[in-house]
Design a protein around this motif. Structure first.
Motif, PDB file in Angstrom:
ATOM      1  N   ARG A  90       0.980  -1.255  -0.157  1.00 20.58           N
ATOM      2  CA  ARG A  90      -0.104   0.074   0.110  1.00 20.58           C
ATOM      3  C   ARG A  90       0.916   1.348   0.033  1.00 20.58           C
ATOM      4  NH1 ARG A  90      -5.157   0.024   2.753  1.00 20.58           N
ATOM      5  NH2 ARG A  90      -4.446  -1.351   4.365  1.00 20.58           N
ATOM      6  N   ALA A  91       2.150   1.116   0.722  1.00 24.42           N
ATOM      7  CA  ALA A  91       2.706   2.356   0.826  1.00 24.42           C
ATOM      8  C   ALA A  91       3.247   2.983  -0.623  1.00 24.42           C
ATOM      9  CB  ALA A  91       4.245   1.768   1.188  1.00 24.42           C
TER      10      ALA A  91
ATOM     11  N   SER B 193       0.982  -6.778  -2.446  1.00 25.28           N
ATOM     12  CA  SER B 193      -0.181  -7.141  -1.404  1.00 25.28           C
ATOM     13  C   SER B 193      -1.608  -6.699  -1.824  1.00 25.28           C
ATOM     14  CB  SER B 193       0.126  -6.216  -0.067  1.00 25.28           C
ATOM     15  OG  SER B 193      -0.128  -5.006  -0.372  1.00 25.28           O
ATOM     16  N   ARG B 194      -2.576  -7.455  -1.076  1.00 25.69           N
ATOM     17  CA  ARG B 194      -3.923  -7.429  -1.294  1.00 25.69           C
ATOM     18  C   ARG B 194      -4.211  -5.867  -1.049  1.00 25.69           C
ATOM     19  NH1 ARG B 194      -8.720 -10.897   0.869  1.00 25.69           N
ATOM     20  NH2 ARG B 194     -10.363  -9.423   0.993  1.00 25.69           N
ATOM     21  N   ALA B 195      -3.727  -5.080  -0.395  1.00 28.33           N
ATOM     22  CA  ALA B 195      -3.995  -3.864  -0.125  1.00 28.33           C
ATOM     23  C   ALA B 195      -3.699  -2.993  -1.525  1.00 28.33           C
ATOM     24  CB  ALA B 195      -3.305  -3.042   1.118  1.00 28.33           C
ATOM     25  N   ALA B 196      -2.482  -3.473  -1.857  1.00 25.89           N
ATOM     26  CA  ALA B 196      -1.735  -2.574  -3.170  1.00 25.89           C
ATOM     27  C   ALA B 196      -2.986  -3.112  -4.304  1.00 25.89           C
ATOM     28  CB  ALA B 196      -0.621  -2.989  -3.483  1.00 25.89           C
TER      29      ALA B 196
ATOM     30  N   GLY C 259       7.368  -1.772   1.493  1.00 22.76           N
ATOM     31  CA  GLY C 259       6.168  -1.160   1.904  1.00 22.76           C
ATOM     32  C   GLY C 259       5.041  -2.069   2.252  1.00 22.76           C
ATOM     33  N   ILE C 260       5.545  -3.213   2.609  1.00 23.58           N
ATOM     34  CA  ILE C 260       4.401  -4.181   3.312  1.00 23.58           C
ATOM     35  C   ILE C 260       4.458  -4.437   4.538  1.00 23.58           C
ATOM     36  CG2 ILE C 260       3.635  -6.692   2.829  1.00 23.58           C
ATOM     37  CD1 ILE C 260       4.694  -6.436  -0.104  1.00 23.58           C
ATOM     38  N   SER C 261       3.423  -4.518   5.021  1.00 25.36           N
ATOM     39  CA  SER C 261       3.498  -4.521   6.659  1.00 25.36           C
ATOM     40  C   SER C 261       3.615  -5.779   7.183  1.00 25.36           C
ATOM     41  CB  SER C 261       2.080  -3.865   7.303  1.00 25.36           C
ATOM     42  OG  SER C 261       1.041  -4.729   6.638  1.00 25.36           O
ATOM     43  N   GLY C 262       3.240  -6.801   6.428  1.00 22.54           N
ATOM     44  CA  GLY C 262       3.378  -8.291   6.902  1.00 22.54           C
ATOM     45  C   GLY C 262       2.362  -8.928   7.631  1.00 22.54           C
ATOM     46  N   ALA C 263       1.100  -8.647   7.235  1.00 24.82           N
ATOM     47  CA  ALA C 263      -0.229  -8.900   7.698  1.00 24.82           C
ATOM     48  C   ALA C 263      -0.021 -10.705   7.878  1.00 24.82           C
ATOM     49  CB  ALA C 263      -1.377  -8.526   7.269  1.00 24.82           C
ATOM     50  N   ILE C 264      -0.732 -11.213   8.502  1.00 28.90           N
ATOM     51  CA  ILE C 264      -0.570 -12.934   8.526  1.00 28.90           C
ATOM     52  C   ILE C 264      -1.010 -13.441   7.066  1.00 28.90           C
ATOM     53  CG2 ILE C 264      -0.512 -13.479  10.826  1.00 28.90           C
ATOM     54  CD1 ILE C 264      -3.524 -14.295  10.317  1.00 28.90           C
ATOM     55  N   GLN C 265      -2.081 -12.586   6.585  1.00 25.27           N
ATOM     56  CA  GLN C 265      -2.549 -13.086   5.267  1.00 25.27           C
ATOM     57  C   GLN C 265      -1.585 -13.006   4.191  1.00 25.27           C
ATOM     58  OE1 GLN C 265      -4.184 -10.959   7.147  1.00 25.27           O
ATOM     59  NE2 GLN C 265      -6.148 -11.876   7.803  1.00 25.27           N
ATOM     60  N   HIS C 266      -0.543 -12.130   4.533  1.00 22.68           N
ATOM     61  CA  HIS C 266       0.451 -11.679   3.407  1.00 22.68           C
ATOM     62  C   HIS C 266       1.512 -12.983   3.457  1.00 22.68           C
ATOM     63  CE1 HIS C 266       2.693 -10.109   0.026  1.00 22.68           C
ATOM     64  NE2 HIS C 266       3.573 -10.205   0.856  1.00 22.68           N
TER      65      HIS C 266
ATOM     66  N   LEU D 150      11.016   3.565   1.089  1.00 30.20           N
ATOM     67  CA  LEU D 150      11.228   2.549  -0.064  1.00 30.20           C
ATOM     68  C   LEU D 150      11.429   3.676  -1.246  1.00 30.20           C
ATOM     69  CD1 LEU D 150       8.754   2.328  -2.113  1.00 30.20           C
ATOM     70  CD2 LEU D 150       7.612   1.441  -0.169  1.00 30.20           C
ATOM     71  N   PHE D 151      11.121   4.953  -1.082  1.00 27.31           N
ATOM     72  CA  PHE D 151      11.160   5.663  -2.265  1.00 27.31           C
ATOM     73  C   PHE D 151      12.578   6.223  -2.563  1.00 27.31           C
ATOM     74  CE2 PHE D 151       6.432   6.391  -1.271  1.00 27.31           C
ATOM     75  CZ  PHE D 151       5.964   5.577  -2.606  1.00 27.31           C
ATOM     76  N   THR D 152      13.464   6.115  -1.485  1.00 25.83           N
ATOM     77  CA  THR D 152      14.845   6.355  -1.683  1.00 25.83           C
ATOM     78  C   THR D 152      15.524   5.033  -1.714  1.00 25.83           C
ATOM     79  OG1 THR D 152      14.259   7.969   0.355  1.00 25.83           O
ATOM     80  CG2 THR D 152      16.541   7.802  -0.525  1.00 25.83           C
TER      81      THR D 152
END
Ligand SMILES: Cc1cc2nc3c(=O)[nH]c(=O)nc-3n(C[C@H](O)[C@H](O)[C@H](O)COP(=O)(O)OP(=O)(O)OC[C@H]3O[C@@H](n4cnc5c(N)ncnc54)[C@H](O)[C@@H]3O)c2cc1C
Length: 311
Positions: free
Chosen positions: A203-204, A229-232, A260-267, A300-302
């Motif tokens: 998502r980031a 990720s699913r959010a993305a 930029g992925i948080s690492g939710a259990i579903q991911h 991550l953008f850097t």
């Protein structure tokens, strides 16, 4: 008794998921392993299947009804020979998961889904609760219908074998479904489930444009598959078939770079078996760091453009 593996193929070549499923078939220790190639004008795929090490016989069922892989017709083809087998294994891919339940229901047996380990001919391990627990399942069914999580088994060698090829009569069209059309995403990049390296964005990234601008050069440099990720995906930054996770693809590449992925259990359920995991996240508390072999606390953008430059 004998084990039957249902090949995943495009009528000309055998898809890699078949190779992992053959390894699972061998692990069932129930005798020879046969491979069913159900297709149309699929002699090339049958010949390729015959070269897989560990396969004793290929059953080539050729019929126009099998040209488009319609689940009703493929299931009927499997059922036509099912009684000869103690185990029927499908890769746990979209195709395999489409056909296996129809076969299990018609045979009146319980399907054993997403097997990651074979303990004995009747006992299997499978992850539950998004991979947080492993269920050990023992089956007393005479024919065990199994879907195989391909990341749980090494691929059998694609060449070196010399199985016999036996032609079987193809089934007639069931008439229950018909093929209307197919939209296939064309990509120069490796397919996610077969890629040795995957770079994934979350998502980031903030927009589809930024996702492409930041992630694509890294994927290009590494000849990697692109994941998300699913959010993305839900936000429209990345297409649906890039989603990694419990409700996306299950992957286990040599290298997985999560940006930029948080690492939710579903991911995590979709990628935690990757050999080396690299995480780039600006939050030091992000759960992705708990599974990462290498963690970079950074924007991550850097960090990603710098990484691309350094490669
Ligand atoms: C039934 C169910 C099934 C699901 N299936 C899946 C699935 O298959 N796959 C999946 O991925 N999710 C799945 N989810 C969703 C999952 O719970 C999470 O919501 C999702 O994974 C979060 O995606 P994300 O990490 O991209 O976003 P977020 O959780 O919002 O994380 C974004 C991360 O980016 C970091 N960040 C922000 N800006 C920057 C920056 N500039 N530089 C570096 N880092 C930055 C933040 O610190 C944060 O850690 C499912 C959920 C449910 C309920």
């Amino acid at each position: 008794m004998t084990v039957l593996v249902i090949a995943e193929h495009d009528h000309a070549t055998v898809k890699p998921a078949t190779l992992n499923t053959v390894t699972a078939g061998i692990a069932c220790q129930s005798g020879d392993v046969h491979v069913l190639v159900a297709g149309a004008n699929a002699a090339e795929a049958a010949a390729a299947a015959a070269k897989i090490v560990g396969v004793a016989k290929v059953i080539a069922a050729d019929s126009p009804s099998l040209a488009e892989n319609l689940a009703e017709n493929v299931a009927a083809q499997v059922l036509a020979i099912a009684k000869n087998y103690s185990h029927i294994l499908f890769p746990a891919t979209a195709n395999g998961k489409n056909v296996a339940p129809r076969v299990a229901a018609k045979l009146d047996v319980a399907q054993i889904s997403d097997v990651t380990k074979v303990d004995s001919p009747d006992t299997f391990e499978r992850p539950i609760y998004a991979g947080n627990a492993i269920a050990i399942v023992q089956s007393s069914d005479a024919i065990k219908v199994i879907t195989v999580r391909t990341t749980g088994f090494d691929p059998a060698a694609a060449t070196g074998g010399s199985a016999t090829v036996e032609n079987a009569e193809g089934v007639a069209d069931s008439g229950k479904s018909s093929f209307v059309g197919r939209e296939v995403t064309k990509s120069e990049r490796p397919e996610l489930t077969a890629a040795k390296i995957i770079v994934s964005g979350g998502r980031a990234l903030g927009s589809a444009e930024k996702f492409t601008e930041v992630m694509a050069p890294l994927a290009d440099k590494l000849n990697a598959g692109l994941g998300a990720s699913r959010a993305a995906v839900d936000a429209g930054y990345a297409p649906n078939d890039w989603q990694v996770g419990q409700t996306g693809k299950i992957v286990a590449p040599q290298l997985y770079i999560a940006c930029g992925i948080s690492g939710a259990i579903q991911h995590l359920a979709g990628m935690k078996d990757s050999k080396v995991i690299v995480a780039i996240n600006k939050d030091p508390e992000a759960p992705i760091f708990s599974v990462a072999d290498y963690g970079l606390e950074a924007d991550l953008f850097t960090a990603v453009p710098e990484l691309v430059k350094a490669l």
